[in-house]
Design an enzyme around this catalytic site. Structure first.
Site, PDB file in Angstrom:
ATOM      1  CG  HIS A 112      -0.237   0.230   2.535  1.00 61.88           C
ATOM      2  ND1 HIS A 112       0.456  -0.455   3.025  1.00 61.88           N
ATOM      3  CD2 HIS A 112      -0.230   1.416   3.345  1.00 61.88           C
ATOM      4  CE1 HIS A 112       0.968   0.006   4.223  1.00 61.88           C
ATOM      5  NE2 HIS A 112       0.631   1.137   4.267  1.00 61.88           N
TER       6      HIS A 112
HETATM    7  C1  UD1 Z   1      -2.262   5.281   5.951  1.00 60.74           C
HETATM    8  C2  UD1 Z   1      -0.800   5.807   6.622  1.00 60.74           C
HETATM    9  C3  UD1 Z   1      -0.028   4.823   6.500  1.00 60.74           C
HETATM   10  C4  UD1 Z   1      -0.374   3.396   7.039  1.00 60.74           C
HETATM   11  C5  UD1 Z   1      -1.568   2.862   6.357  1.00 60.74           C
HETATM   12  C6  UD1 Z   1      -2.041   1.735   6.865  1.00 60.74           C
HETATM   13  C7  UD1 Z   1      -0.523   8.328   6.548  1.00 60.74           C
HETATM   14  C8  UD1 Z   1       0.340   9.247   5.943  1.00 60.74           C
HETATM   15  N1  UD1 Z   1      -0.381   6.909   5.942  1.00 60.74           N
HETATM   16  O1  UD1 Z   1      -1.842   5.112   4.492  1.00 60.74           O
HETATM   17  O2  UD1 Z   1       1.121   5.080   7.472  1.00 60.74           O
HETATM   18  O3  UD1 Z   1       0.579   2.357   6.802  1.00 60.74           O
HETATM   19  O4  UD1 Z   1      -2.666   4.092   6.290  1.00 60.74           O
HETATM   20  O5  UD1 Z   1      -3.369   1.474   5.939  1.00 60.74           O
HETATM   21  O6  UD1 Z   1      -1.188   8.520   7.511  1.00 60.74           O
HETATM   22  N2  UD1 Z   1      -9.102   4.623   1.742  1.00 60.74           N
HETATM   23  C9  UD1 Z   1     -10.479   3.882   1.810  1.00 60.74           C
HETATM   24  N3  UD1 Z   1     -11.001   3.559   2.823  1.00 60.74           N
HETATM   25  C10 UD1 Z   1     -10.376   3.849   3.764  1.00 60.74           C
HETATM   26  C11 UD1 Z   1      -9.244   4.601   4.308  1.00 60.74           C
HETATM   27  C12 UD1 Z   1      -8.558   4.829   2.886  1.00 60.74           C
HETATM   28  O7  UD1 Z   1     -10.986   3.782   0.627  1.00 60.74           O
HETATM   29  O8  UD1 Z   1     -10.960   3.333   5.232  1.00 60.74           O
HETATM   30  C13 UD1 Z   1      -8.685   4.782   0.542  1.00 60.74           C
HETATM   31  C14 UD1 Z   1      -8.780   6.171   0.133  1.00 60.74           C
HETATM   32  O9  UD1 Z   1      -9.059   6.371  -1.172  1.00 60.74           O
HETATM   33  C15 UD1 Z   1      -7.808   7.081   0.589  1.00 60.74           C
HETATM   34  C16 UD1 Z   1      -6.634   6.003   0.392  1.00 60.74           C
HETATM   35  O10 UD1 Z   1      -7.207   4.886   0.635  1.00 60.74           O
HETATM   36  O11 UD1 Z   1      -7.385   8.283  -0.288  1.00 60.74           O
HETATM   37  C17 UD1 Z   1      -5.329   6.351   1.155  1.00 60.74           C
HETATM   38  O12 UD1 Z   1      -5.767   6.440   2.499  1.00 60.74           O
HETATM   39  P1  UD1 Z   1      -5.055   7.391   3.659  1.00 60.74           P
HETATM   40  O13 UD1 Z   1      -5.553   7.298   4.701  1.00 60.74           O
HETATM   41  O14 UD1 Z   1      -4.936   8.694   3.148  1.00 60.74           O
HETATM   42  O15 UD1 Z   1      -3.322   6.512   3.692  1.00 60.74           O
HETATM   43  P2  UD1 Z   1      -3.040   5.100   3.416  1.00 60.74           P
HETATM   44  O16 UD1 Z   1      -2.596   4.808   2.087  1.00 60.74           O
HETATM   45  O17 UD1 Z   1      -4.089   4.151   4.122  1.00 60.74           O
END
Ligand code: UD1
Length: 366
Positions: free
Chosen positions: A209
């Site tokens: 991820h």
């Molecule tokens: C975040 C953390 C990362 C951690 C990871 C675990 C930061 C900078 N990054 O990254 O350190 O390893 O979580 O998963 O805080 N999304 C969904 N549903 C959700 C959550 C996210 O669809 O419940 C999708 C959205 O499109 C979002 C993308 O995933 O834009 C990324 O989510 P985000 O929380 O920005 O970062 P992660 O890549 O999950």
């Protein structure tokens, strides 16, 4: 802390839940504080959040900020604004944040400005790679927090090298391993393997991820090439993070990825059941590097660096980067039975949360 202090714990994203759950329980057992739980809502899908509350036996959050997704600035800013209000209303004596996600940084910054003591669980880890957003979060959070609870000696050393007052550093061990050890028997009994159609010791598990791996079509395509080659030898089970799922579509990698055993993100118990019985794990996650070291399962980390070097120095982890040929050589070594054998680091013993509770109970602001 004074009489009967109020402690606010913060969770936001998937890797926070398994770190905060045992700390809340240990403080509850010690009985010296009133506790509140705040969920920032950085992760919000059932599979990325709700399932963990059930699996880990966590209380429902007292406050949910509902910040959701967005750019780093948007997400961090929404937590910053929301958590400041919580602190002003609740007047906590101490806030506990964990890990390195955007919610961690935002809440630590609120506390620093409001002069609320903040404790950082999993302090001191450094990848020395500022291309990683989490590295920025780690550095700033540690600079701002008054109590730095480290999992391993490298954490202490990094903090000391940065000029941190040693009185702020408390080596407590790895709290995520408390959760792992407590729930392992239950995790092995969920039936996840039969639902996924695999046998104990007869499959590999993959998670991907990190933006550096999944936001670049050439890198993600190369990783899929390597995984498809491994799948010729044994099933490759791949619970797919929502970000990665989206990239498969955007980059036209849907057909290639679908040759692997893809599934939606799994809850804590199903996933631990799966990893604990795998032949091999390939990942770019931080936490999974630690969990595989604790379980003695070979781990190939698909990154050039790690903020958790103890998993390489002592555990089962090997940094293999993202070059498909290099990944395949390392995977074949494991599958032929000559993979790395590790040991479990000191203080990854299931008692880190108890040590954290003792530190927090006895701490007085200088
Ligand atoms: C975040 C953390 C990362 C951690 C990871 C675990 C930061 C900078 N990054 O990254 O350190 O390893 O979580 O998963 O805080 N999304 C969904 N549903 C959700 C959550 C996210 O669809 O419940 C999708 C959205 O499109 C979002 C993308 O995933 O834009 C990324 O989510 P985000 O929380 O920005 O970062 P992660 O890549 O999950």
């Amino acid at each position: 802390m004074r009489g009967r202090p109020k402690i606010i714990h913060v969770v936001g994203a998937r890797p926070n839940f398994m770190k905060i759950a045992p700390v809340m329980r240990a403080i509850g057992r010690a009985g010296f504080a009133d506790q509140r739980l705040v969920h920032t809502g950085q992760h919000y899908d059932v599979a990325m959040s709700d399932v963990f509350f059930a699996d880990l036996g966590m209380p429902a959050p007292d406050v949910h900020l509902g910040v959701g997704s967005g750019s780093h600035a948007e997400q961090t800013a929404r937590v910053l604004v929301g958590f400041e209000k919580v602190c002003l209303e609740e007047r906590p004596d101490l806030v506990v944040v964990a890990g390195d996600v955007n919610s961690t940084l935002a809440c630590a910054l609120d506390c620093a400005k409001l002069r609320v003591p903040c404790a950082h669980v999993e302090a001191g880890l450094r990848s020395f790679d500022l291309d990683m957003p989490e590295e920025v979060n780690r550095i700033v959070t540690d600079r701002l927090c008054e109590l730095l609870l480290t999992p391993s000696p490298d954490g202490d050393e990094n903090l000391r090298r940065e000029g941190t007052d040693p009185a702020r550093i408390f080596r407590v061990g790895n709290v995520m391993i408390d959760t792992l050890l407590e729930l392992l028997p239950k995790a092995r009994a969920t039936g996840a393997l039969s639902r996924l159609g695999v046998e104990p010791g007869g499959y590999a598990v993959v998670t991907l991820h990190r933006p550096s791996n999944v936001d670049n079509p050439a890198v993600l395509g190369g990783l899929l090439d390597a995984l498809c080659a491994i799948q010729r030898q044994l099933p490759v089970v791949f619970p797919v993070h929502p970000r990665t799922r989206r990239r498969f579509g955007e980059f036209g990698l849907g057909a290639q990825s679908s040759t692997l055993r893809l599934c939606d993100p799994l809850g804590y118990l199903d996933f631990l059941g799966l990893t604990s019985q795998a032949r091999l794990v390939l990942t770019d996650s931080g936490g999974l590097q630690e969990e595989t070291t604790a379980l003695g399962i070979p781990c190939l980390t698909l990154r050039e660096n790690t903020e958790r070097p103890i998993t390489v120095d002592e555990g089962t982890n090997v940094l293999v980067g993202v070059d498909p040929a290099r990944i395949l050589v390392a995977a074949r070594r494991v599958l032929s039975g000559s993979g790395k054998v590790g040991r479990v680091p000191a203080l990854w013993d299931g008692k880190a949360s108890q040590r954290i509770a003792e530190v927090l109970r006895d701490w007085r602001r200088p």
